[in-house]
Design an enzyme around this catalytic site. Structure first.
Site, mmCIF file in Angstrom:
data_model
loop_
_atom_site.group_PDB
_atom_site.id
_atom_site.type_symbol
_atom_site.label_atom_id
_atom_site.label_comp_id
_atom_site.label_asym_id
_atom_site.label_seq_id
_atom_site.Cartn_x
_atom_site.Cartn_y
_atom_site.Cartn_z
ATOM 1 N N LYS A 285 -3.082 2.951 -18.366
ATOM 2 C CA LYS A 285 -4.432 2.445 -18.185
ATOM 3 C C LYS A 285 -5.092 2.786 -19.281
ATOM 4 O O LYS A 285 -5.014 3.973 -20.081
ATOM 5 C CB LYS A 285 -5.100 3.360 -16.999
ATOM 6 C CG LYS A 285 -5.404 2.292 -15.877
ATOM 7 C CD LYS A 285 -5.993 3.074 -14.505
ATOM 8 C CE LYS A 285 -6.811 2.231 -13.653
ATOM 9 N NZ LYS A 285 -7.418 2.841 -12.508
ATOM 10 N N GLU A 371 -7.390 2.305 3.864
ATOM 11 C CA GLU A 371 -8.574 2.715 4.626
ATOM 12 C C GLU A 371 -8.409 2.817 6.111
ATOM 13 O O GLU A 371 -8.975 3.617 6.716
ATOM 14 C CB GLU A 371 -9.704 1.381 4.480
ATOM 15 C CG GLU A 371 -10.354 1.162 3.118
ATOM 16 C CD GLU A 371 -9.628 0.694 2.185
ATOM 17 O OE1 GLU A 371 -9.994 0.682 0.931
ATOM 18 O OE2 GLU A 371 -8.365 0.404 2.480
ATOM 19 N N ARG A 399 -11.728 -3.401 6.084
ATOM 20 C CA ARG A 399 -10.263 -3.409 6.388
ATOM 21 C C ARG A 399 -9.740 -2.524 7.483
ATOM 22 O O ARG A 399 -8.668 -2.382 7.875
ATOM 23 C CB ARG A 399 -9.568 -2.867 5.060
ATOM 24 C CG ARG A 399 -10.318 -3.909 3.867
ATOM 25 C CD ARG A 399 -9.752 -3.134 2.663
ATOM 26 N NE ARG A 399 -8.324 -2.870 2.402
ATOM 27 C CZ ARG A 399 -7.633 -3.807 1.292
ATOM 28 N NH1 ARG A 399 -8.185 -4.431 0.730
ATOM 29 N NH2 ARG A 399 -6.318 -3.319 1.305
#
Length: 641
Positions: A285, A371, A399
């Site tokens: 990243k 989640e 979700r």
């Protein structure tokens, strides 16, 4: 040196077709140009920088090897796709990124033929890719389907559900695992690259198929032993046993920043005619920009920043964000109550729980992009007497709705939901807007649903959650800053289901839920110029309703307006049902519910989004005047006042 001369290769690319015309030798130069261009763009627009910097070479290699858009390239968590946008004819609009009328910060089907599937939330690409692949087969087409998953998305169960299905279907599908932060990869380098090219080559696959055919002719014990030895050997040298068990042919890991390693492997898997294949690519990243490399979490999503120093431009206001107010309030409560714990789903900084974790490292749990698991995990802790605060963005909590219903509400377990990013969210647009949580939570028995009007109210509501054990509770609050009120050190618990009168009037009643209270008060002041006296009340609770307050407002005023930052079917629906059941609509009371419009609103500044929704102070004034038959006055109200 002119601006255009800094990017001579990129200047010549209007589509991936131009990219594929370049010799391989110049592609590293192109990647350098793309990185400079991306950093320059995001420094002006803000957005997701680190993830896109990490996939520069991967994006180039994918469009170089595959015949997009005929070959379908499906990006997971679409904020990885900025380089993809630069390469697919959108460079001239990239400086409109995340702005009103400009490009989306995510992939979007209506934006480009190169975006076959929209994505903003995570872990959807393999499921969608499986659907694309099956549709291709049924239509008799021959194009390739490539799903790029990563940036933590493999921590979600949906990805494995999709892999299980794809492995069983055994249809050609290529999955690229962009492994940039999961630490599941062994070291990569020349040996790894050599092995990846080897196992993806036709000769290796031919030998492997021959060995399998020979094994069928061996006595069963020897055949089983041979197969296990082959799997063990591949797992020992290349990893990927889990993916092989799910039915995928595993290739990797491979350095995602080395085009000499990456392109031959992608060419090999492109030419395979077998079932699903997973290519494990390891990236970094923020690659190529030192500040982002040093702080991947900080530079995941950025505001405008100085390219030379990496310093982000701070907001002009000194007001605290609602997220930081929640963190302060929760920390204060947790210091007094050791049973308080906190759960987040891969968003510790976004929800403020990184600060909680610094104070209470053993009491804070980041479960990854999961989640559903987060909610049931919290329910399990609640069942054992802990006080879990489950901090999840409004649109992400959608979700886990089944878990909220079955594992929390149905069992009446006192899980405390802290719902960040409620209401409209500006640059992230419709995919991240918290437009539905009042509706989907208030419809559930046992739920207590609160909405904070300001930062002090948020502190009181966090304290209410900390001290209330009868039912599951939820408090919603928006992205952005508070209004500047002096805050106490710790909140005071509220009486469940009781609102408050903020100012008294006689003609109009405005019943606000959430942070539209400030525009409601402004509207009341504007209405006084028309000779209309207005009561403004803060409902505080969407569920249970304050029946006494609603009765009073209905009986003492000619017009009742409800205001909420939520879609149709939420707070107003419950108020209207109560009014109807009580017969309070029979005496001529005028009622006007003000909600978010029944559409997905595009990205813009939050201020302009609320104006578009009619939930600014002028929108409330217009609604009041029109309801009272003062059409000329209503028409004269500017929607931008």
């Amino acid at each position: 040196m002119t601006e255009s001369s800094k990017t001579p290769l990129l200047d010549g690319i209007a589509s991936p077709r131009d990219l594929r015309a370049l010799p391989k030798e110049v592609l590293p130069q192109l990647c350098g140009e793309l990185r400079r261009e991306l950093i320059d763009i995001v420094s002006v627009t803000g957005g997701h920088l680190g993830s896109s910097l990490g996939v520069v070479e991967l994006s180039v290699a994918l469009h170089y090897v595959f015949n997009t858009p005929d070959d379908r390239l499906i990006w997971d968590v679409g904020h990885q796709a900025y380089i993809h946008k630069l390469l697919t004819g959108r460079r001239d609009r990239m400086r409109t990124l995340r702005q009103g009328g400009g490009l989306s910060g995510f992939t979007k089907r209506s934006e480009s033929e190169y975006d076959p599937f929209g994505a903003a939330h995570s872990s959807t690409s393999i499921s969608a890719g499986c659907g694309f692949a099956v549709a291709r087969d049924l239509k008799g087409d021959k194009n390739k389907v490539v799903a790029v998953i990563g940036d933590g998305s493999m921590s979600a169960g949906m990805a494995y559900e999709a892999m299980n299905n794809a492995g069983a279907a055994d249809t050609p599908l290529i999955v690229i695992l962009n492994d940039n932060d999961m630490s599941i990869a062994p070291p990569v380098g020349a040996l790894s690259a050599h092995l990846s090219r080897l196992v993806s080559s036709r000769s290796y696959r031919d030998v492997r198929r021959l060995a399998k055919r020979l094994a069928l002719k061996l006595p069963r014990p020897l055949a089983v032993a041979a197969r296990r030895f082959e799997e063990y050997a591949r797992g020992l040298f290349t990893g990927g046993t889990l993916f092989e068990e799910l039915g995928f042919y595993y290739v990797g890991p491979i350095d995602g920043h080395n085009l000499e390693h990456l392109i031959p492997v992608l060419e090999n898997v492109r030419d395979m005619q077998t079932g699903p294949i997973l290519v494990h690519v390891v990236t970094q990243k923020g690659k190529g920009y030192a500040p982002a490399e040093a702080s991947a979490d900080k530079y995941h999503g950025v505001t405008k920043f100085n390219v030379l120093t990496g310093e982000m431009k701070k907001p002009k206001t000194n007001l605290p964000s609602y997220t930081s107010v929640f963190a302060d309030a929760l920390i204060a409560e947790a210091k007094a109550d050791p049973r308080i714990v906190a759960v987040t789903a891969a968003m510790p900084a976004g929800t403020g729980l990184d600060r909680f974790a610094n104070e209470f490292p053993a009491r804070c749990f980041d479960v990854g992009i999961a989640e559903q698991h987060a909610v049931t995990f919290a329910a399990g802790m609640a069942a054992e007497g802990l006080k879990p605060f489950c901090a999840i963005y409004s649109s992400f909590l959608q979700r886990a709705y089944d878990q909220v219903m079955h594992d929390v509400a149905l069992q009446n377990l006192p899980v405390r939901f802290a719902i960040d990013r409620a209401g409209l969210v500006g640059a992230d647009g419709a995919t991240h807007a918290g437009s539905f949580d009042v509706t989907y939570l208030s419809t559930l028995p046992n739920m207590v649903v609160m909405a904070a009007a300001d930062e002090v109210e948020l502190m009181h509501m966090v304290s209410t959650q900390a001290h209330y054990d009868e039912n599951p509770t939820a408090v919603r609050y928006p992205r952005g800053e508070g209004v500047g009120l002096d805050r106490p050190f710790i909140g005071t618990p509220l009486e469940i289901g009781k609102g408050r009168i903020v100012c008294e009037g006689t003609s109009i009643a405005i019943l606000s839920l959430g942070t539209r209270l400030a525009p409601a008060l402004d509207a009341a002041e504007k209405l006084s110029a028309y000779g209309l006296s207005t009561t403004v009340a803060d409902a505080r609770f969407a569920k249970p309703l304050d029946h006494d307050l609603i009765r009073r407002l209905a009986k003492e005023h000619e017009l009742l307006i409800t205001v909420e930052e939520n879609a149709v079917g939420g707070f107003a629906a419950h108020v209207l049902q109560f009014l109807a059941q009580e017969g309070l609509l029979d005496g001529g009371l005028k009622v006007r519910p003000m909600t978010l419009p029944d559409k997905f609103q595009n990205h813009d500044t939050p201020e302009r989004q609320y104006i578009e929704a009619g939930l600014d102070s002028s929108g409330i004034v217009h609604t009041a005047l029109a309801a009272l038959g003062r059409s000329k006055d209503a028409a004269a109200v500017t929607r931008f006042g």
